[in-house]
Every structure is written in C-alpha cells, then in structure tokens.
Design a protein around this motif. Structure first.
Motif, mmCIF file in Angstrom:
data_model
loop_
_atom_site.group_PDB
_atom_site.id
_atom_site.type_symbol
_atom_site.label_atom_id
_atom_site.label_comp_id
_atom_site.label_asym_id
_atom_site.label_seq_id
_atom_site.Cartn_x
_atom_site.Cartn_y
_atom_site.Cartn_z
ATOM 1 N N ILE A 157 8.689 1.118 3.996
ATOM 2 C CA ILE A 157 8.923 -0.222 3.890
ATOM 3 C C ILE A 157 7.657 -1.010 3.330
ATOM 4 O O ILE A 157 7.754 -1.928 2.732
ATOM 5 C CB ILE A 157 9.499 -1.005 5.069
ATOM 6 C CG1 ILE A 157 10.023 -2.342 4.636
ATOM 7 C CG2 ILE A 157 8.410 -1.276 6.164
ATOM 8 C CD1 ILE A 157 11.309 -1.926 3.877
ATOM 9 N N THR A 158 6.431 -0.234 3.689
ATOM 10 C CA THR A 158 5.379 -0.734 2.906
ATOM 11 C C THR A 158 5.255 -1.192 1.421
ATOM 12 O O THR A 158 4.662 -2.492 1.469
ATOM 13 C CB THR A 158 4.015 0.326 3.384
ATOM 14 O OG1 THR A 158 3.915 0.357 4.873
ATOM 15 C CG2 THR A 158 2.791 -0.301 2.757
ATOM 16 N N PRO A 159 5.525 -0.454 0.638
ATOM 17 C CA PRO A 159 5.569 -0.993 -0.633
ATOM 18 C C PRO A 159 6.641 -2.127 -1.105
ATOM 19 O O PRO A 159 6.375 -2.683 -2.154
ATOM 20 C CB PRO A 159 5.619 0.168 -1.632
ATOM 21 C CG PRO A 159 6.435 1.174 -0.720
ATOM 22 C CD PRO A 159 6.013 0.868 0.696
ATOM 23 N N ALA A 160 7.377 -2.119 -0.225
ATOM 24 C CA ALA A 160 8.671 -2.855 -0.642
ATOM 25 C C ALA A 160 9.078 -3.977 0.312
ATOM 26 O O ALA A 160 9.807 -5.291 -0.068
ATOM 27 C CB ALA A 160 9.930 -2.103 -0.249
ATOM 28 N N GLY B 164 0.681 -1.171 0.023
ATOM 29 C CA GLY B 164 -0.018 0.073 0.040
ATOM 30 C C GLY B 164 0.864 1.402 -0.137
ATOM 31 O O GLY B 164 0.264 2.324 0.755
ATOM 32 N N GLY B 165 1.871 1.301 -0.663
ATOM 33 C CA GLY B 165 2.664 2.657 -0.678
ATOM 34 C C GLY B 165 1.864 3.728 -1.451
ATOM 35 O O GLY B 165 1.792 4.796 -1.212
ATOM 36 N N THR B 166 1.615 3.247 -2.513
ATOM 37 C CA THR B 166 0.484 4.032 -3.432
ATOM 38 C C THR B 166 -0.762 4.065 -2.956
ATOM 39 O O THR B 166 -1.302 5.165 -2.748
ATOM 40 C CB THR B 166 0.577 3.680 -4.798
ATOM 41 O OG1 THR B 166 0.275 2.373 -5.054
ATOM 42 C CG2 THR B 166 1.869 3.912 -5.502
ATOM 43 N N VAL B 167 -1.491 2.954 -2.815
ATOM 44 C CA VAL B 167 -2.870 2.855 -2.605
ATOM 45 C C VAL B 167 -3.197 3.444 -1.340
ATOM 46 O O VAL B 167 -4.335 4.240 -1.112
ATOM 47 C CB VAL B 167 -3.400 1.369 -2.391
ATOM 48 C CG1 VAL B 167 -4.616 1.198 -2.310
ATOM 49 C CG2 VAL B 167 -3.152 0.757 -3.916
ATOM 50 N N GLY C 123 9.447 5.178 -0.606
ATOM 51 C CA GLY C 123 9.295 3.938 -0.529
ATOM 52 C C GLY C 123 9.007 3.337 -1.906
ATOM 53 O O GLY C 123 9.653 2.228 -2.277
ATOM 54 N N ALA C 124 8.079 3.850 -2.457
ATOM 55 C CA ALA C 124 7.442 3.507 -4.056
ATOM 56 C C ALA C 124 8.719 3.432 -4.723
ATOM 57 O O ALA C 124 9.080 2.453 -5.686
ATOM 58 C CB ALA C 124 6.485 4.255 -4.309
ATOM 59 N N LEU C 125 9.520 4.567 -4.869
ATOM 60 C CA LEU C 125 10.655 4.753 -5.820
ATOM 61 C C LEU C 125 11.912 3.439 -5.560
ATOM 62 O O LEU C 125 12.280 2.925 -6.476
ATOM 63 C CB LEU C 125 11.162 6.059 -5.974
ATOM 64 C CG LEU C 125 10.101 7.056 -6.315
ATOM 65 C CD1 LEU C 125 10.843 8.592 -6.219
ATOM 66 C CD2 LEU C 125 9.823 6.684 -7.926
ATOM 67 N N LEU C 126 12.222 3.703 -4.080
ATOM 68 C CA LEU C 126 13.200 2.672 -3.567
ATOM 69 C C LEU C 126 12.911 1.207 -3.994
ATOM 70 O O LEU C 126 13.734 0.469 -3.910
ATOM 71 C CB LEU C 126 13.712 3.136 -2.339
ATOM 72 C CG LEU C 126 14.414 4.310 -2.090
ATOM 73 C CD1 LEU C 126 14.977 4.642 -0.680
ATOM 74 C CD2 LEU C 126 15.699 4.440 -3.010
#
Length: 472
Positions: A330-333, A221-224, A383-386
């Motif tokens: 760290i959520t999206p990753a 959920g980094g984006t959502v 986080g989304a980009l990394l």
C-alpha cells in the motif's frame, strides 16, 4: 475532496502534474499566485510523522529483524540497523538532502544545500496545496528518516555472515549512487506554485526528476524505498554467499516474540511513513491513514489463511509477515487509491508475499536470510503496478491532479498509467541492481564482504562486537 498527487521538493506523492498526453488541452490559470506560508497544524503533523518514521527503524525494524536471526547474531543485527540509521542521518545532512531535493538535472540535484547551507528556521518547503508550506527543517528530517530505513532494510538479506565494516562501506556507496538519485528521479519537482500556466508548467516539469516527468506515481516509496532496497538485498545475498549450513542446519528465528513486537512497531510507525507523505493534515492524509490501517490487516489475514490451507497450521511469523507485506504493497498507493482498492491490494499482497518467501525464494536459489526480496521486492512491485489500476477515479481512486486548471485531469487511462508504473519499476530494478553489484564488488576488493568461517560459526555478536545479546 481534492487530491494532491505531486511532491514539492518533497517525498511521497509523485505524480505528473501536467501529463504530456493531455497537456495541449490545459487552459492557463488566471488566479493570482499567493505567497507560501506555514500552516502550524501541518507542521505539527509532520513533526509527529517524522518521529513515527524514526520509530520504524529503531526499534521497529531492528527488533523485527533481530528476532528472526539465531540468538548468536541478535546483537549484530541490532547494531547494524542502529549504526546505519545514525550513519545515513549524518550523510543526509552533509550532502544527501541537497543532492536529492534541489534543482539539478533529471537524476541528481545540486550541492547548493550541502550541510543544509541556507536552511534556517524560517525556510519553507512547499506541500501539495498552493500557498501552503511547512518548515524545511521538518521536511529534512522526514526525508532523512526515509533514507535511513531504506538502507536498514537491506541488511536482512545477508544477515549472520557479513562484516560490519562491509555493511557500513556498502551503505555509503549505495546510498550515494542509488537511493539519492532514485529519490530525486521520483519525488523532486518545483512545487505546485510553479504551475501557474501551461508554459510555466512545461518549464517547471522540465526541472523535475526523470520518473516524475514521466508521470510515475509513488506516494510514499514503493520504488524509492522497497523495490530499491529489495534489489540491493538480493544482489547482496548472491554475492555474499549462503550461510554455513544453509539448507542443512536449522536456522529458525530465536525470538518470534521480538519479531512480533518489531512488526507492530513498524505498523504503528508506518502511519507517519504513509499518511505523513501527504505533507499536510488533510483528507489525503486521512485516506493514506485508513489504507495503512486496512491493507496490512487484510494481508495478515490472507497470508494466515493461505498458510493454514497449505501447511495445516497458521503461524505468528506468517501473520506478522503478512502485515508487513500489506504495508509494503500500500505504500506507493496509500494516497491515490480508495479504501476498496486498498483492501484488494492488501488481500493480494498476503498471498503474493507468501509465494515470495517460499516459491520464488526456491526458484532464485539465494540465501536471502530474512526474505527482503520476497516481501519488499515482490509486494513493492505488486503495489507499484496496482497503483496504476486502483488510482483510477472509476475504481474509487483519486486520479491525477492538474495544478494548472486546479482539477482532476480528465480521461485517466489505467493501461497508460500501468505502463508508466512498469517503467518506474524497471528503472528502479536496473539502477539499484547495477549500483549494488558494483558497490559490493568494490567493498569486497577493499576489505572483503564476509567474516571468516570460525567467526560465523561462533556468531557475530561475540566475534564482531565482543558482546552477547543475552547473558545466562
């Protein structure tokens, strides 16, 4: 250990099964398709994970936010988070789940499962392993808890001056037109069992959400969740306006003890949020679990050290905020990056979050009361980009799993994946920003956004709810 990077009609891990750039190299699978059956161990893990995500909202987020406002507004924040949680849970069952997690178009699902029509105790939702499923009712609750906390995050941006009715009405609109389509765009797909051959994979991917089709990686959920909520909160901070006396009067948190308890509950619940997004009790869940343990610890330390150097003293608020920054980054990753990548992301997020709530906040000039954008926006974008960087197998990440050949896809490109991640960020920022702006404007026209000045001065606890958080 194999990595499952795609979500079957489910949440958390989004990744392109068969990326268009290398689809021509895929060889059709020859293994027979097994019937999908429920694994009781996975069911137990998902029941626990759903409960942990609920704990994040009530009491975790409520206490974290409540401690940060002035005492005269403590109860109002608790009421907003509690009521939004209840409201979104109901709307999720009525139409949210159906529109987010059924096949429709690239942006919305269908109305096939309104009021959970057709979902029974025997219904199965796919996981990330072929032939393995979980009870759909559990998945409904798990995803519904994500939706509820996302709407709750927004209230921190305009705390202490908004009408309670305005919060509810805005949340209905934003949930319907921003959260649901973004959840569908990022997380909806046909499931691993649909990927039996190149032709079948192409057809199945065409039915997935827009960003899923493009290969966007968002484990939990980094984006959502975070960027989506942060942008809506920032727009709200501008349109609701600054608190009376902002920049002149002291607006210090009334109970950092409550904030620390709330942050700790958030961290505890976040294990279900991230590790539960694996949808199975397996090695991917273990990877997400250890990253959710380590990244916020690193972020709390880096924020504390940076603040110590800048201000001469380390603060509890800084440490707690740092931990949240690490959890967000760290959520999206969580299930895509190795432990080393998670550690680096955590360390960077502590410094990035500190800049977000101080330097960036001054640049933006908005009264984002509880730094929703500074924490969730800045660290969510980071986080989304990394994720695109550290998901690389060369850097200890999992890469992207190809369900047709049943192996990690070759030739992972960091540059290509970061570009895909940037597209996901851009779409989320634009979509959430436009929907939030229109929703706030509509609410303002219908009932007004802000309480009267006298009510704001007295405090929302008494003027909006007729109660006090504390009796003397």
């Amino acid at each position: 250990m194999r990595k499952r990077l795609m979500m079957a009609g489910s949440v958390a891990l989004t990744t392109l099964l068969v990326a268009p750039s290398w689809a021509q190299d895929v060889v059709a699978a020859t293994e027979p398709v097994a019937a999908v059956t429920i694994n009781k161990g996975d069911n137990v893990w998902m029941l626990l994970s759903a409960a942990l995500v609920i704990l994040m909202s009530i009491p975790g987020l409520a206490l974290f936010y409540g401690g940060l406002v002035r005492s005269k507004n403590m109860l109002s924040v608790l009421m907003q988070v509690f009521s939004l949680f209840s409201l979104i849970c109901v709307l999720w069952v009525v139409y949210g789940y159906s529109l987010a997690f059924t096949e429709g178009n690239s942006f919305y699902g269908s109305f096939d499962k309104l009021l959970l029509k057709g979902v029974t105790p025997d219904s199965i939702t796919a996981t990330f392993s072929k032939g393995v499923g979980i009870s759909e009712f559990i998945y409904v609750v798990f995803q519904g808890a994500f939706a509820a906390i996302t709407c709750g995050l927004i209230v921190g941006a305009f705390a202490e001056r908004i009408k309670f009715a305005a919060v509810l009405l805005f949340s209905v609109l934003w949930f319907t037109f921003s959260y649901i389509p973004l959840a569908h765009m990022v997380w909806y797909w046909a499931g691993p069992d649909a990927y039996t051959s190149l032709e079948a994979a192409t057809a199945a991917t065409a039915t997935a959400g827009y960003l899923f089709q493009h290969g966007d990686l968002d484990f939990a959920g980094g984006t959502v969740v975070h960027i989506n909520a942060a942008v809506a909160g920032l727009v709200g901070a501008y349109l609701v306006g600054k608190r009376l006396g902002y920049g002149r009067d002291a607006m210090t948190p009334h109970s950092l003890t409550m904030t620390m308890i709330g942050a700790s509950l958030l961290w505890f619940g976040w294990f279900g949020f991230n590790a539960g997004s694996a949808l199975e009790a397996n090695g991917t869940a273990a990877l997400a679990f250890i990253n959710t343990w380590l990244a916020p610890a690193a972020a709390a330390l880096s924020w504390t050290l940076a603040e110590w150097l800048m201000k001469g003293r380390p603060s509890l608020l800084g440490a707690a905020s740092g931990a949240v920054a690490g959890l967000v980054v760290i959520t999206p990753a969580a299930g895509f990056v190795g432990v080393g990548g998670g550690l680096i992301m955590g360390l960077l997020s502590g410094v990035a979050g500190l800049w977000g709530v101080h330097g960036l906040k001054r640049l933006l000039g908005a009264d984002d009361s509880l730094d929703v954008f500074g924490l969730h926006g800045v660290c969510g974008i980071l986080g989304a980009l990394l994720t695109g960087v550290f998901a690389s197998p060369d850097l200890g990440g999992t890469g992207v799993w190809d369900y047709v050949t049943n192996q990690v896809a070759p030739d992972y490109s960091i540059l290509t994946q970061v570009k895909i991640q940037a597209i996901g960020v851009g779409v989320t920022v634009l979509w959430s920003g436009v929907v939030a702006f229109l929703a706030y404007k509509l609410v303002d026209m219908l009932i007004g956004l802000r309480v009267k000045e006298d009510a704001e001065r007295e405090g929302l606890d008494v003027t909006s709810h007729g109660e006090k958080a504390y009796s003397q």
